[in-house]
Structure formats: C-alpha cells, structure tokens
Scaffold this active site. Structure first.
Site, PDB file in Angstrom:
ATOM      1  N   TYR A 136       0.865  -1.316  -0.015  1.00  0.00           N
ATOM      2  CA  TYR A 136      -0.122   0.092   0.059  1.00  0.00           C
ATOM      3  C   TYR A 136       0.868   1.252  -0.092  1.00  0.00           C
ATOM      4  O   TYR A 136       0.607   2.173  -0.786  1.00  0.00           O
ATOM      5  CB  TYR A 136      -0.848   0.068   1.229  1.00  0.00           C
ATOM      6  CG  TYR A 136      -2.138  -0.711   1.180  1.00  0.00           C
ATOM      7  CD1 TYR A 136      -2.455  -2.030   0.978  1.00  0.00           C
ATOM      8  CD2 TYR A 136      -3.501   0.094   1.081  1.00  0.00           C
ATOM      9  CE1 TYR A 136      -3.623  -2.568   0.715  1.00  0.00           C
ATOM     10  CE2 TYR A 136      -4.572  -0.597   1.235  1.00  0.00           C
ATOM     11  CZ  TYR A 136      -4.660  -1.931   0.719  1.00  0.00           C
ATOM     12  OH  TYR A 136      -5.640  -2.575   0.644  1.00  0.00           O
ATOM     13  N   LYS A 186       2.641 -15.170   2.666  1.00  0.00           N
ATOM     14  CA  LYS A 186       2.810 -15.992   1.461  1.00  0.00           C
ATOM     15  C   LYS A 186       4.429 -16.120   1.375  1.00  0.00           C
ATOM     16  O   LYS A 186       5.120 -15.693   0.457  1.00  0.00           O
ATOM     17  CB  LYS A 186       2.485 -15.208   0.287  1.00  0.00           C
ATOM     18  CG  LYS A 186       2.456 -15.834  -1.001  1.00  0.00           C
ATOM     19  CD  LYS A 186       1.527 -16.928  -1.257  1.00  0.00           C
ATOM     20  CE  LYS A 186       1.680 -17.695  -2.581  1.00  0.00           C
ATOM     21  NZ  LYS A 186       0.927 -18.986  -2.672  1.00  0.00           N
ATOM     22  N   ASP A 218      -3.381 -17.966   0.341  1.00  0.00           N
ATOM     23  CA  ASP A 218      -4.248 -18.874  -0.534  1.00  0.00           C
ATOM     24  C   ASP A 218      -5.013 -19.859   0.219  1.00  0.00           C
ATOM     25  O   ASP A 218      -6.250 -20.206   0.154  1.00  0.00           O
ATOM     26  CB  ASP A 218      -3.571 -19.626  -1.805  1.00  0.00           C
ATOM     27  CG  ASP A 218      -2.253 -20.049  -1.487  1.00  0.00           C
ATOM     28  OD1 ASP A 218      -1.814 -20.176  -0.118  1.00  0.00           O
ATOM     29  OD2 ASP A 218      -1.886 -20.779  -2.346  1.00  0.00           O
ATOM     30  N   ASP A 242      -6.963  -6.988   3.885  1.00  0.00           N
ATOM     31  CA  ASP A 242      -8.110  -6.352   3.143  1.00  0.00           C
ATOM     32  C   ASP A 242      -8.729  -7.298   2.500  1.00  0.00           C
ATOM     33  O   ASP A 242     -10.020  -7.119   2.442  1.00  0.00           O
ATOM     34  CB  ASP A 242      -7.606  -5.195   2.236  1.00  0.00           C
ATOM     35  CG  ASP A 242      -8.614  -4.554   1.206  1.00  0.00           C
ATOM     36  OD1 ASP A 242      -9.488  -4.112   1.927  1.00  0.00           O
ATOM     37  OD2 ASP A 242      -8.314  -4.453   0.052  1.00  0.00           O
ATOM     38  N   ASP A 246     -13.112  -8.701   3.679  1.00  0.00           N
ATOM     39  CA  ASP A 246     -14.487  -8.646   2.870  1.00  0.00           C
ATOM     40  C   ASP A 246     -14.818 -10.224   2.599  1.00  0.00           C
ATOM     41  O   ASP A 246     -16.134 -10.376   2.835  1.00  0.00           O
ATOM     42  CB  ASP A 246     -14.018  -8.225   1.643  1.00  0.00           C
ATOM     43  CG  ASP A 246     -14.182  -6.724   1.380  1.00  0.00           C
ATOM     44  OD1 ASP A 246     -13.936  -5.861   2.364  1.00  0.00           O
ATOM     45  OD2 ASP A 246     -14.828  -6.105   0.328  1.00  0.00           O
TER      46      ASP A 246
HETATM   47  C1  IPM Z   1     -10.657  -0.984   3.399  1.00  0.00           C
HETATM   48  C2  IPM Z   1     -10.607  -0.297   2.170  1.00  0.00           C
HETATM   49  C3  IPM Z   1      -9.587   0.467   1.826  1.00  0.00           C
HETATM   50  C4  IPM Z   1      -8.155  -0.090   1.731  1.00  0.00           C
HETATM   51  C5  IPM Z   1      -9.503   1.454   0.659  1.00  0.00           C
HETATM   52  C6  IPM Z   1     -10.709   2.487   0.315  1.00  0.00           C
HETATM   53  C7  IPM Z   1      -8.264   2.219   0.457  1.00  0.00           C
HETATM   54  O1  IPM Z   1     -10.754  -1.089   0.918  1.00  0.00           O
HETATM   55  O2  IPM Z   1     -10.867  -0.040   4.343  1.00  0.00           O
HETATM   56  O3  IPM Z   1     -10.907  -1.900   3.595  1.00  0.00           O
HETATM   57  O4  IPM Z   1      -7.975  -0.911   0.809  1.00  0.00           O
HETATM   58  O5  IPM Z   1      -7.783  -0.368   2.883  1.00  0.00           O
HETATM   59 MN    MN Z   2     -11.265  -3.274   1.761  1.00  0.00          MN
END
Ligand code: IPM
Ligand code: MN
Ligand code: NAD
Length: 352
Positions: A136, A186, A218, A242, A246
């Site tokens: 990042y 990884k 993975d 990240d 999700d």
């Molecule tokens: C998160 C988001 C952010 C990240 C983006 C918007 C920069 O996806 O907070 O999960 O990748 O950290």
């Molecule tokens: Mn995110």
C-alpha cells in the site's frame, strides 16, 4: 471526549446519520462532536480528499468516526487526489497501524450466510490487519521502459519493527480470546512474508500461552470458507487483510455488518486514540436509495466507545441492540429483508 465525525461519500452520510442517532440516544456527558469533509466530498468542496482542516480536526480529536469514501467521478483523478487517499492519509498521519476486524455470526442470519448454516455458526474470529505498510505504501508508479512498454509497479515491504508491533497487538488480542493466533502470509514465494513469519515467531517467545500457527494466504482463503471455526485471531499484512476481511463478511451474511477499529499507540485521557469505520466502501450502486445497512457503522461506534473511551457497558449495549434487531428479523436488502437504512436505525434505537 472529542469525536471527529467524517461521513464521506456515497452511503457514508446515510449510515453516519444512524450512528449519530445511536450516539445521541446514549446521552453521554462530555461529548463534543466535530464534523469534517473527506473523500470526494472533500475534493469537491476544498480541492483535496483530506483537507488540512479535516486532518487537524482528527489530530486534535480523541477518536475519529469514519463513514466511507469513494466516488466514481473521481476515479480518474491523479492518485493523490482520489477519495481513498483520505482514509489512507489518516491511517498514516495518525500512525494507526493495527486494524481490528471482528466477524461473528449473529443468530438469525443462518439463511443469509454464503456458507452452510452449520459451518457459519462456528464463526467467531478477529482479523488483525496491519495498516501502515506493505504494498500500500511502497514506491509505486506506472513508468515507461526503455523499449517503450508501460510497466506498473508497487513495492511490497515490511520492516521488522512494523511486523513486531502488529504481532504484539495480535498476541495480546489472542490472550483475551481463545489464545489461538494464525499468522497468514505468502512465505513460500515472498521475501516480505518470510521476514514477517520470522519476526512473528520471534515475538511468540513472549507469549507462551498463545498457540501460534502459520498459513499461506491462498490456503487461508480456502479454509475461511471450509472451516472458519478453526480461526480465533488472524494476523496478516495490509493487502491480505483487506481481501480476507471482505470475504469473512459474506461468511456471516453481509459486508454491511463488519465494523473495524484502527489503533495506534497514542493514549488519551480516556483510552487509545483510534479511527472507527465499517470495512465496506461508499457503495455508489445503492447510495441515496435508503438501502444501506447502517449496522457496520453502528457497530464501529460501539468499538469506538470500547477502545477509545473505555465505555465497555455502552459498547455492549449497542452490540446487544444490533443483535436483537437481527434476531427479530429486521433486515435490509443486503440481508434479504426490506427495512430501509432509517428503519434499521429505528429498530436498533428501540432495542437500545
Ligand atoms: C478498506 C478499503 C481501503 C483499503 C481502501 C478504500 C483504500 O478497502 O478499508 O478495506 O484498501 O484499505
Ligand atoms: Mn477493503
Ligand atoms: P463497497 O464495499 O463500497 O461495495 C461492494 C458491494 O457491497 C456493493 O454492491 C455495495 O452496494 C454493497 N455494500 C457495501 N456496503 C453496504 C452496506 N452497508 N449495506 C448494503 N450493501 C452494502 O466496495 P466497492 O464497490 O468495491 O467500492 C466502492 C467505492 O468505495 C470505491 O471508490 C472504493 O475505493 C471505496 N471503498 C472505500 C472504503 C473506505 O472508505 N474505507 C472501503 C472499501 C471501498
């Protein structure tokens, strides 16, 4: 207790309004709210996604409550002007390196998890995501090579102190839970991950009561849907965290449910300074339609009260109200229901 509220873009203002109603309902004494522009809204009003006045407000605050940023209109701006730079900039400026993303299965959502209910029911995990390093924040560019081809690159790196400090956070979190920590990397391919693993093993010597394991990312993605109950605390880098968070959200039913705390080492007179936000984004596809689930935002408020203000009782009250709302079948479209953002907020308030 100084709280900076940054609603941001898309569904940000809609979900922030519900969190603010919950905060008001607690009638806490000594709360001062400051509002600032960020993201596409910040850019459109002040020419920058993280305007200096907003950054100063956050520096002066004890905690930041953050909605979401992201605006398709801004996707072609130079990178430093894009809405996402607001959240990345705050994480960096406030040295918020530890991102806690809990995922638990709420009773009543057995029909909405993407997993089989008996598998989903076992989920009670905490992802500890490093937030100040990795690919990042490394050197990055799109450049033209001597032969005329364009090349994109982003440098992935972790320094040992960066790994060490997040490892300590994760081990301590595990001590307060089931004492199991899985470090996800990884290391079979990446040198960054090999150092990560070496340092995590070094830090483990200080936590003999925590059972440490290691898993390639993975495999972790696969295990998270095969047998998520095996995880207690997961510690991982910025990018892997990240993505896995999700994924974890759909394992419990919706991304509209997952809250997060971003913490550093700054202590205020009340607790640890932090930034609190849902893990989801600005959801431009449903913005302005009253369809956003405000629960991740409301649960982020609960995390703020717990970590930044030491108000465990109030945090638990909010979490119980959300849990009861779901158990009573009040759900938005993301959970197969028909309640609007405000109706979900009303239901949480009624149970509070
Ligand atoms: C998160 C988001 C952010 C990240 C983006 C918007 C920069 O996806 O907070 O999960 O990748 O950290
Ligand atoms: Mn995110
Ligand atoms: P997203 O999380 O905004 O949306 C993904 C999907 O989930 C969409 O279909 C959306 O409608 C749905 N969704 C998200 N939150 C919801 C909620 N509370 N209730 C119901 N449904 C919800 O991810 P994206 O579409 O990849 O990104 C949209 C924008 O948000 C982009 O600009 C991205 O960079 C940004 N983003 C910001 C943050 C943040 O502010 N921390 C986090 C992730 C993405």
């Amino acid at each position: 207790m100084k709280i900076a509220c940054l609603a941001g873009d898309g569904i940000g203002p809609e979900i922030m309004a519900e969190a603010r109603r919950v905060l008001d309902a607690l009638a806490l004494e000594n709360v001062e709210i400051f509002e600032g522009d960020v993201g596409g809204t910040g850019y459109k009003k002040h020419g920058h996604p993280l305007p200096p006045e907003t950054l100063e407000m956050c520096k002066a605050a004890d905690a930041v409550l953050f909605g979401a940023v992201g605006d398709p209109d801004c996707d072609n701006l130079e990178r430093h002007l894009r809405p996402e730079q607001a959240i990345l900039g705050l994480r960096q400026a406030l040295t918020l390196f530890a991102n806690l993303r809990p995922a638990t299965m709420f009773p009543g959502l057995e029909d909405m998890t993407a997993l089989r209910p008996e598998v989903a029911r076992t989920i009670d995990l905490l992802i500890v995501r490093e937030l100040n390093g990795d690919v990042y924040f490394g050197e990055k560019a799109i450049r033209t090579l001597d032969d005329g081809r364009r090349q994109g690159f982003d440098l992935m790196s972790y320094a040992e102190d960066e790994v060490r400090r997040i490892a300590h956070v994760a081990f301590r979190a595990a001590q307060g839970r089931k004492k199991k920590l899985c470090s996800v990397d990884k290391a079979n391919v990446l040198e960054t991950s090999q150092l990560w693993r070496d340092v995590v093993i070094e830090v483990a010597a200080e936590y003999p009561d925590v059972a440490l394991s290691h898993m390639y990312v993975d495999n972790a993605a696969m295990q998270l849907v095969r047998d998520p109950g095996q995880f207690d605390v997961v510690v991982t880098g910025n990018l892997f965290g990240d993505i896995l968070s999700d994924q974890a959200s759909m394992c419990v039913g919706s991304i509209g449910l997952l809250a997060s705390a971003s913490l550093g080492e700054t202590q205020t007179e009340y607790g640890t300074k932090g930034l609190y936000e849902p893990i989801h984004g600005s959801a431009p596809d449903i913005a302005g339609q009253g369809k956003a689930n405000p629960m991740a935002m409301i649960l982020s408020l609960a995390m703020m009260l717990r970590h930044s203000f030491g108000l465990e009782g109030q945090a638990a009250r909010i979490e119980t109200a959300v849990s009861r709302t779901l158990a009573d079948g009040i759900k938005g479209a993301d959970l197969g229901g028909s309640a609007s953002t405000v109706e979900v907020g009303d239901a949480v308030l009624a149970r509070l």
